[in-house]
Every structure is written in structure tokens, then in C-alpha cells.
Scaffold this motif. Sequence first.
Motif, PDB file in Angstrom:
ATOM      1  N   GLY A  89       0.382   4.374   1.128  1.00  0.00           N
ATOM      2  CA  GLY A  89       0.374   5.160   2.345  1.00  0.00           C
ATOM      3  C   GLY A  89       0.530   6.655   2.050  1.00  0.00           C
ATOM      4  N   ALA A  90       0.635   7.415   3.118  1.00  0.00           N
ATOM      5  CA  ALA A  90       0.781   8.861   2.969  1.00  0.00           C
ATOM      6  C   ALA A  90       2.181   9.198   2.460  1.00  0.00           C
ATOM      7  CB  ALA A  90       0.542   9.546   4.313  1.00  0.00           C
ATOM      8  N   PRO A  91       2.324  10.215   1.661  1.00  0.00           N
ATOM      9  CA  PRO A  91       3.652  10.586   1.164  1.00  0.00           C
ATOM     10  C   PRO A  91       4.554  11.087   2.285  1.00  0.00           C
ATOM     11  CG  PRO A  91       2.025  12.255   0.578  1.00  0.00           C
ATOM     12  CD  PRO A  91       1.270  11.102   1.147  1.00  0.00           C
ATOM     13  N   ARG A  92       5.832  10.885   2.141  1.00  0.00           N
ATOM     14  CA  ARG A  92       6.804  11.334   3.136  1.00  0.00           C
ATOM     15  C   ARG A  92       6.826  12.848   3.232  1.00  0.00           C
ATOM     16  NH1 ARG A  92      12.617   8.934   2.316  1.00  0.00           N
ATOM     17  NH2 ARG A  92      12.939  10.389   4.016  1.00  0.00           N
ATOM     18  N   GLU A  93       6.876  13.329   4.465  1.00  0.00           N
ATOM     19  CA  GLU A  93       6.970  14.774   4.678  1.00  0.00           C
ATOM     20  C   GLU A  93       8.396  15.204   5.007  1.00  0.00           C
ATOM     21  OE1 GLU A  93       4.208  15.843   7.668  1.00  0.00           O
ATOM     22  OE2 GLU A  93       2.430  15.258   6.503  1.00  0.00           O
ATOM     23  N   ARG A 103       0.835  -1.186   0.000  1.00  0.00           N
ATOM     24  CA  ARG A 103       0.000   0.000   0.000  1.00  0.00           C
ATOM     25  C   ARG A 103       0.879   1.248   0.000  1.00  0.00           C
ATOM     26  NH1 ARG A 103      -4.341  -2.023   4.605  1.00  0.00           N
ATOM     27  NH2 ARG A 103      -5.041  -3.886   3.465  1.00  0.00           N
TER      28      ARG A 103
END
Length: 360
Positions: A85-89, A83
Motif C-alpha cells: 500500500g501507500a506509505p504512511r504520511e 500488499r
Amino acid sequence: MLIGRPKKPLILSSEERAKLQQWARRHKTAQRLALRARIVLGCAEGLSNQAVARQLRICGATVGKWRERFRTARLEGLADEPRPGAPREISDAQVEEVITRTLESPPPQATHWTTRSMARATKLSHMAVARIWRAFALQPHRSETFKLSSDPFFVEKVRDIVGLYLNPPDHAVVLCVDEKSQVQALDRTRPVLPLRPGVAERQTHDYIRHGTTSLFAALEVATGKVMGKCQRRHRSQEFLKFLEEVDRQLPPKPAVHMVMDNYGTHKTPKVKRWFARHPRYHLHFTPTSASWLNQVERFFAQITQRRIRRGTFTHVRELEQAIHDYVEHHNREPKPFVWTATANAILSKVQRFCERTSVT
């Protein structure tokens, strides 16, 4: 009667069937994987999607999904797809900046970084800094001390003592002897609050001193048995009394190899004359600042942790009785401390440490 599109039959190899049955029955299998295995096994028996869905109490779309996934990718198709998931910040450059600052430059007007000071310097949150430090096993808040021996005969003494531990002489007794001096009989100013669920044992920070004692101890390396005696003072006279006690408890025949440190009490003229009158004793002195070579120090750490540090004593006699009882309890089922480090391994480690800390 409505008839759906015919489904391609599922044919399982013996290995696939055994693996699916194992996933379906095994208690430690994830429930989602076990369900998918049961779906495939039901379809392989020739049942329709709706029949398998009724049997397993799931919807038909779920059966169709995992039937097709297995048909196209076999066993690997039953695993979850990755999956996104949220993009890296936080970028790699920001992670590198945190690590570089932590390792190479201290903060202004401070000895070490904290999560919040690093967060202010790098424009990140303190939780992000904590996660980066945890990922790279960095702990700026911790500091440890070390001590290098300056004994000119360090190498020879290490080889001598470690040789006694790893290859003791035949028909001889190896003893590790030392004193735990200035053991304080401490009493708390208020009663100790006992341990309760969710609450640690509590005792007052302040205390009352009721005097001190010194524990003279000899650890027999082969068996782990300890000969101990408490004395109110720590002089050569008390050490001689302890030697006489040790000599009475040992068998009269075998040679005795005694490991001791370089404390002045062990080298007075009276002590030297005592050893001269008892030629079966062979002395092995540890290097200066290397008490870790004496195995009795491990027993001292044990009795301090288990009986003395958290104890409450209203008199020195009570402390001495507690120490005596602990030694008796230890000797009922003594276990030797197992020494595994060879002399070469110890010397190689010290050499590497000296190279790192040498001033060029």
C-alpha cells in the motif's frame, strides 16, 4: 503437436480435498478464493492447465500461478499476499501529539477541541485528526453529567432496595411508586409533516401549552404491570387518592413492600397516618439523588419516549386519555424490567467513581 513442459502432479490429502470442496461450494466464500479452489481441484484430477482454463473460462497463466502457489504453500498459498500500500504520511509522534493534546490540554479560549482547531495546532488535516480520534474512541465534542448521592445512609438503602429486586420476600408484593409531574399537553402551531422515504417526520419548533397533568404510577416488580392514575395537581391529597386506588386493586392478604423517593408529598402527616392504618405496607425509601434505583422511572422513560414527547395534544384531557390508553396497552402483555446489578457491584462502582472525583 507442441507439448509443454510436464507438470508435477497435485496430490491432495482428504482434509485438503474436503476444505477445497467446501470453499468451492460455500455461498459465503469470497469469489476469488472459490475460483482458486476450483483451479486446484481441476488440476488434482489430472487436467492440464489449458483444460482447466477452458473449463473455468480463465487464462492459462492464472491456472499456472495458483497451481504452483498451492504446490509450494498448500492451502495457505491460496490466500492473498499482504500488499504494501501507500506509505504512511502521519508518524507515530504526530499521532501521539494529537492524543496528548486532546486528553491533557484544552485549546486556547475554548472548552474543547474541534477537528479544525486541532488540525491548526498540529499542522495536520482535519480529516486526519478525525481518523485518529475515531481510532482511539475520542469524542471531545461530547459531555455527560453525573450526580453523587450525599445520603448518609446510601449504602444501607442500596442494599435494602436491591435486595428487594434480586431476592423479594415470599408471599409479598413489591411495588415501585413515583409521580411523573408536570406533563405538558403541547400542541404544534402547524400540522405535523408525516414520515416519507428519505425524510424524517417534521414538526414546528414552537408550540402551544394547554396545561399540565401528573401521572401517579405503581410498577409491580414481579410482573411489570403498572397501576397509573392522572391528577391535575401534585399534592399529598392526590397521592392519598392514588394509594387508595392501589389498595383496592391489590389482593387483600399479602404484605406490600413499596419503594419510593424522599419527595415531601410522601412524608406528610396525613400520608404517615394512612400507612399507620394499613400496617401491611412496608416502606423503602431510595437515597437522595438516586432515583435510578426506582424501577418505575424506567417505565416513565418508556412512556415519554414512545407516547408523550412526540405527541400532539389540544387539551389536557386528550393527554390524560393517551396516557391511560398506553398504560392499558402495556398491561395487556406486561414484561418486568430485569434487574441484574448486585448491591456490591453498584457500591464498588460508586466507590471507584468517588476516588476519581475526590479533591485531595
